[in-house]
Scaffold this motif. Structure first.
Motif, PDB file in Angstrom:
ATOM      1  N   ARG A  28     -16.820  11.471 -13.481  1.00  0.00           N
ATOM      2  CA  ARG A  28     -16.927  12.527 -14.658  1.00  0.00           C
ATOM      3  C   ARG A  28     -15.568  12.952 -15.477  1.00  0.00           C
ATOM      4  N   LEU A  29     -14.276  12.811 -14.490  1.00  0.00           N
ATOM      5  CA  LEU A  29     -13.189  13.643 -15.159  1.00  0.00           C
ATOM      6  C   LEU A  29     -11.608  12.629 -14.332  1.00  0.00           C
ATOM      7  N   ARG A  30     -10.675  12.211 -15.007  1.00  0.00           N
ATOM      8  CA  ARG A  30      -9.016  12.274 -14.998  1.00  0.00           C
ATOM      9  C   ARG A  30      -9.120  13.313 -13.562  1.00  0.00           C
ATOM     10  N   VAL A  31      -8.270  12.344 -12.342  1.00  0.00           N
ATOM     11  CA  VAL A  31      -7.553  13.076 -11.549  1.00  0.00           C
ATOM     12  C   VAL A  31      -6.520  12.857 -11.251  1.00  0.00           C
ATOM     13  N   SER A  32      -5.572  13.870 -10.940  1.00  0.00           N
ATOM     14  CA  SER A  32      -3.749  13.747 -11.166  1.00  0.00           C
ATOM     15  C   SER A  32      -3.975  12.809  -9.456  1.00  0.00           C
ATOM     16  N   ALA A  33      -2.378  12.707  -8.685  1.00  0.00           N
ATOM     17  CA  ALA A  33      -1.559  12.259  -7.463  1.00  0.00           C
ATOM     18  C   ALA A  33      -2.603  13.842  -6.658  1.00  0.00           C
ATOM     19  N   GLN A  34      -1.804  14.736  -7.340  1.00  0.00           N
ATOM     20  CA  GLN A  34      -1.270  15.847  -6.338  1.00  0.00           C
ATOM     21  C   GLN A  34      -3.447  16.290  -5.484  1.00  0.00           C
ATOM     22  N   GLN A  35      -4.299  15.791  -7.134  1.00  0.00           N
ATOM     23  CA  GLN A  35      -5.301  16.820  -7.025  1.00  0.00           C
ATOM     24  C   GLN A  35      -6.034  15.848  -5.563  1.00  0.00           C
ATOM     25  N   LEU A  36      -6.015  14.473  -5.263  1.00  0.00           N
ATOM     26  CA  LEU A  36      -6.784  13.488  -4.804  1.00  0.00           C
ATOM     27  C   LEU A  36      -6.094  13.772  -2.943  1.00  0.00           C
ATOM     28  N   ALA A  37      -4.477  14.194  -3.090  1.00  0.00           N
ATOM     29  CA  ALA A  37      -3.235  14.742  -2.186  1.00  0.00           C
ATOM     30  C   ALA A  37      -4.586  15.752  -1.291  1.00  0.00           C
ATOM     31  N   ASP A  38      -4.410  17.037  -2.405  1.00  0.00           N
ATOM     32  CA  ASP A  38      -5.081  17.920  -1.769  1.00  0.00           C
ATOM     33  C   ASP A  38      -6.628  17.931  -1.339  1.00  0.00           C
ATOM     34  N   GLU A  39      -7.561  16.563  -2.099  1.00  0.00           N
ATOM     35  CA  GLU A  39      -9.163  17.005  -1.574  1.00  0.00           C
ATOM     36  C   GLU A  39      -9.384  15.949  -0.409  1.00  0.00           C
ATOM     37  N   THR A  40      -7.797  15.110  -0.063  1.00  0.00           N
ATOM     38  CA  THR A  40      -7.954  14.008   1.509  1.00  0.00           C
ATOM     39  C   THR A  40      -7.073  14.456   2.424  1.00  0.00           C
ATOM     40  N   GLY A  41      -6.699  15.623   2.021  1.00  0.00           N
ATOM     41  CA  GLY A  41      -5.544  15.924   2.838  1.00  0.00           C
ATOM     42  C   GLY A  41      -4.612  15.481   3.394  1.00  0.00           C
ATOM     43  N   LEU A  42      -3.599  14.594   2.157  1.00  0.00           N
ATOM     44  CA  LEU A  42      -2.849  13.501   2.999  1.00  0.00           C
ATOM     45  C   LEU A  42      -1.428  14.113   2.425  1.00  0.00           C
ATOM     46  N   PRO A  43      -0.119  13.676   2.515  1.00  0.00           N
ATOM     47  CA  PRO A  43       0.779  14.133   2.162  1.00  0.00           C
ATOM     48  C   PRO A  43       0.723  13.914   0.232  1.00  0.00           C
ATOM     49  N   THR A  44       1.381  14.466  -0.608  1.00  0.00           N
ATOM     50  CA  THR A  44       1.397  14.402  -2.167  1.00  0.00           C
ATOM     51  C   THR A  44       2.262  13.291  -2.058  1.00  0.00           C
ATOM     52  N   PRO A  45       3.251  12.750  -1.167  1.00  0.00           N
ATOM     53  CA  PRO A  45       4.132  11.151  -1.464  1.00  0.00           C
ATOM     54  C   PRO A  45       3.605  10.120  -1.733  1.00  0.00           C
ATOM     55  N   THR A  46       2.728  10.369  -0.297  1.00  0.00           N
ATOM     56  CA  THR A  46       1.879   8.974   0.181  1.00  0.00           C
ATOM     57  C   THR A  46       1.023   8.682  -0.572  1.00  0.00           C
ATOM     58  N   VAL A  47       0.005   9.761  -1.175  1.00  0.00           N
ATOM     59  CA  VAL A  47      -1.048   9.385  -2.486  1.00  0.00           C
ATOM     60  C   VAL A  47       0.205   9.166  -3.014  1.00  0.00           C
ATOM     61  N   GLN A  48       1.271   9.952  -4.211  1.00  0.00           N
ATOM     62  CA  GLN A  48       1.976   9.206  -4.260  1.00  0.00           C
ATOM     63  C   GLN A  48       2.032   7.631  -4.946  1.00  0.00           C
ATOM     64  N   LYS A  49       2.415   7.288  -3.553  1.00  0.00           N
ATOM     65  CA  LYS A  49       2.945   5.910  -3.260  1.00  0.00           C
ATOM     66  C   LYS A  49       2.026   4.920  -3.494  1.00  0.00           C
ATOM     67  N   LEU A  50       0.725   5.814  -2.577  1.00  0.00           N
ATOM     68  CA  LEU A  50      -0.385   4.464  -3.172  1.00  0.00           C
ATOM     69  C   LEU A  50      -0.784   4.067  -4.407  1.00  0.00           C
ATOM     70  N   VAL A  51      -1.138   5.072  -5.929  1.00  0.00           N
ATOM     71  CA  VAL A  51      -1.185   5.225  -6.607  1.00  0.00           C
ATOM     72  C   VAL A  51      -0.507   3.794  -7.594  1.00  0.00           C
ATOM     73  N   SER A  52       0.722   4.466  -7.190  1.00  0.00           N
ATOM     74  CA  SER A  52       1.430   3.372  -7.446  1.00  0.00           C
ATOM     75  C   SER A  52       1.302   1.976  -7.146  1.00  0.00           C
ATOM     76  N   LYS A  53       0.594   1.542  -5.898  1.00  0.00           N
ATOM     77  CA  LYS A  53       0.319   0.365  -5.826  1.00  0.00           C
ATOM     78  C   LYS A  53      -0.965  -0.134  -5.854  1.00  0.00           C
ATOM     79  N   LEU A  54      -1.192   0.939  -6.325  1.00  0.00           N
ATOM     80  CA  LEU A  54      -3.877   0.839  -5.929  1.00  0.00           C
ATOM     81  C   LEU A  54      -3.048   0.362  -7.878  1.00  0.00           C
ATOM     82  N   SER A  55      -1.848   0.985  -9.130  1.00  0.00           N
ATOM     83  CA  SER A  55      -2.056   0.392 -10.077  1.00  0.00           C
ATOM     84  C   SER A  55      -1.687  -0.286 -10.267  1.00  0.00           C
TER      85      SER A  55
END
Length: 159
Positions: free
Chosen positions: A23-50
């Motif tokens: 539906r729309l683009r999402v930020s790493a911060q939004q993913l962190a908020d939705e999943t309850g994961l720490p933002t730095p962890t999601v940012q690191k994962l986003v880097s690897k997944l990208s």
């Protein structure tokens, strides 16, 4: 066998992205908020997944993260390998993420030649589960019924 926390978090992050990215683009911060994961962890994962070609970052106004390809074409194996490396059950496997490691039992080991078959079977099972299924877009096929011994016919034995 157990998935590492980062592997688990990668699956959770990609599932959350798949639920929104259609539906729309999402930020790493939004993913962190939705999943309850720490933002730095999601940012690191986003880097690897990208880097693995599973997520695409779009910069600028209206930017954010999108799936790099349709969720139906991204498998659980793809996500795990993006974070963990090749799927390998034992350290002496040629596919082991840390590289093939020597084993003191190698010269007498009759099992080592069979580990690639086990690794391939495990990867195949994980490859058979799509991100679409994980995100709830596709209903998984019902598991085949298992034979029940309770329903099996009884044989009368007379003495």
């Amino acid at each position: 066998m157990r998935l590492s926390s980062m592997g688990d978090y990668a699956v959770v992050t990609m599932t959350a992205a798949a639920q929104r990215c259609g539906r729309l683009r999402v930020s790493a911060q939004q993913l962190a908020d939705e999943t309850g994961l720490p933002t730095p962890t999601v940012q690191k994962l986003v880097s690897k997944l990208s880097a693995a070609g599973l997520l695409r970052a779009v910069r600028g106004a209206g930017g954010g993260l999108t799936l790099a390809r349709p969720a139906a074409t991204i498998s659980l194996a793809d996500i795990i390998e993006a974070v963990e490396g090749p799927i390998a059950m034992v350290a002496c496997s040629d596919r082991h993420p840390a590289g093939r490691q020597e084993c003191s039992l190698e010269s007498a080991c009759s099992v080592r030649p069979h580990w690639p078959l086990v690794d391939a079977a495990l990867r195949g099972a994980l490859a058979g589960i799509s991100l679409s299924q994980l995100a709830g877009h596709d209903r998984p096929a019902p598991a085949p019924a298992r034979p029940s011994f309770v329903d099996a016919p009884t044989i009368g034995i007379e003495a």
